[in-house]
Design an enzyme around this catalytic site. Sequence first.
Site, PDB file in Angstrom:
ATOM      1  N   ASP A  54     -30.111 -32.538 -46.656  1.00 26.37           N
ATOM      2  CA  ASP A  54     -30.583 -33.596 -47.543  1.00 26.37           C
ATOM      3  C   ASP A  54     -30.121 -34.955 -47.028  1.00 26.37           C
ATOM      4  O   ASP A  54     -29.095 -35.064 -46.347  1.00 26.37           O
ATOM      5  CB  ASP A  54     -30.038 -33.391 -48.961  1.00 26.37           C
ATOM      6  CG  ASP A  54     -30.606 -32.159 -49.632  1.00 26.37           C
ATOM      7  OD1 ASP A  54     -31.682 -31.698 -49.217  1.00 26.37           O
ATOM      8  OD2 ASP A  54     -29.965 -31.663 -50.576  1.00 26.37           O
ATOM      9  N   ARG A  55     -30.849 -35.974 -47.407  1.00 28.00           N
ATOM     10  CA  ARG A  55     -30.531 -37.339 -46.966  1.00 28.00           C
ATOM     11  C   ARG A  55     -29.077 -37.714 -47.259  1.00 28.00           C
ATOM     12  O   ARG A  55     -28.383 -38.277 -46.415  1.00 28.00           O
ATOM     13  CB  ARG A  55     -31.486 -38.323 -47.654  1.00 28.00           C
ATOM     14  CG  ARG A  55     -31.280 -39.780 -47.258  1.00 28.00           C
ATOM     15  CD  ARG A  55     -32.296 -40.660 -47.956  1.00 28.00           C
ATOM     16  NE  ARG A  55     -32.236 -42.036 -47.485  1.00 28.00           N
ATOM     17  CZ  ARG A  55     -33.075 -42.999 -47.862  1.00 28.00           C
ATOM     18  NH1 ARG A  55     -34.046 -42.725 -48.711  1.00 28.00           N
ATOM     19  NH2 ARG A  55     -32.954 -44.222 -47.384  1.00 28.00           N
TER      20      ARG A  55
END
Length: 227
Positions: A54-55
Site C-alpha cells: 500500500d502507498r
Amino acid sequence: MLEIIYQDENLIAINKPHGLLVHQSSIARDATEFALQMLRDQVGKHVSPVHRLDRKTSGILLFAFDKESEIAMHQQFMNTETDKKYLAILRGFTPDSMDIDYPLAKENGTLQDAFTAFRTLQRAEVDVAFGKHPTSRYSLIEATPKTGRMHQLRRHFSHILHPIIGDRTHGCNKQNKFFLEQWNMTTMLLHASELSFKHPITSEPIHLKANLHEEFKRVMDFMNIKL
C-alpha cells in the site's frame, strides 16, 4: 535515491518509504512519484514489481529484471510460498500472541480465507490523555500473514479492535486526528520488515530485512519503545 537492500542479475529489492506508490494509479491522481519509475531511472534498467505494498506502508518491495523471474516470483506470492513479516503499532494493549482466522470479502463480495498470526513485542503507555482515558495505550507487534488478501493486516487488526495507527480507511479516525494534532504524524505505522523466498533461478533461499524509516522510529522514541 531509493534504498536498495538486495540486487542480483534477476531481482532487486528496495526499502520503500511511507507515502510512495508502487506505480501510477487512477485512484491516486495526486501522486507525481512512483517507485517503479524511480527505481528504473536509478538503475537504468527495466524493472517489474512482483508484489505490492500500500502507498502508506513502508518496507521491502521486490522487483524483477526479467520476465522469467517475474513470473516465477508472482507464482511464489500467489501460492503463499513466501514468508513475510511486518511491524505495526496498534491502538490499545494487544494479547501476547494471537491467530486471526477471519475471511475477507473481495470487491465482488466473494469471501476469501484470510489468516494472520501476530505477537506483541512491546506495549507503551503515553502520558497524554485520550478521550475519557488519562493515558494513551499502544502496542508494537510483529505480524506474519499466511495469506495475501487486499489490505489483510489493516482489516484484520480493525476486526479485533486494535487498528493500525495512521490507517485512514480501516483505522480509528479519532486516533489518527490525535496523532496529527499531538505529534504532526500522518504516516501509517505499518512496515514490511522481512521477506523470505526461494530465488526464482538458482532456488537458493533468500532472506531480506528492511530497517524502519525515520517517522516510524520517531513514534517509537516518544513512546519509549525499543526493538
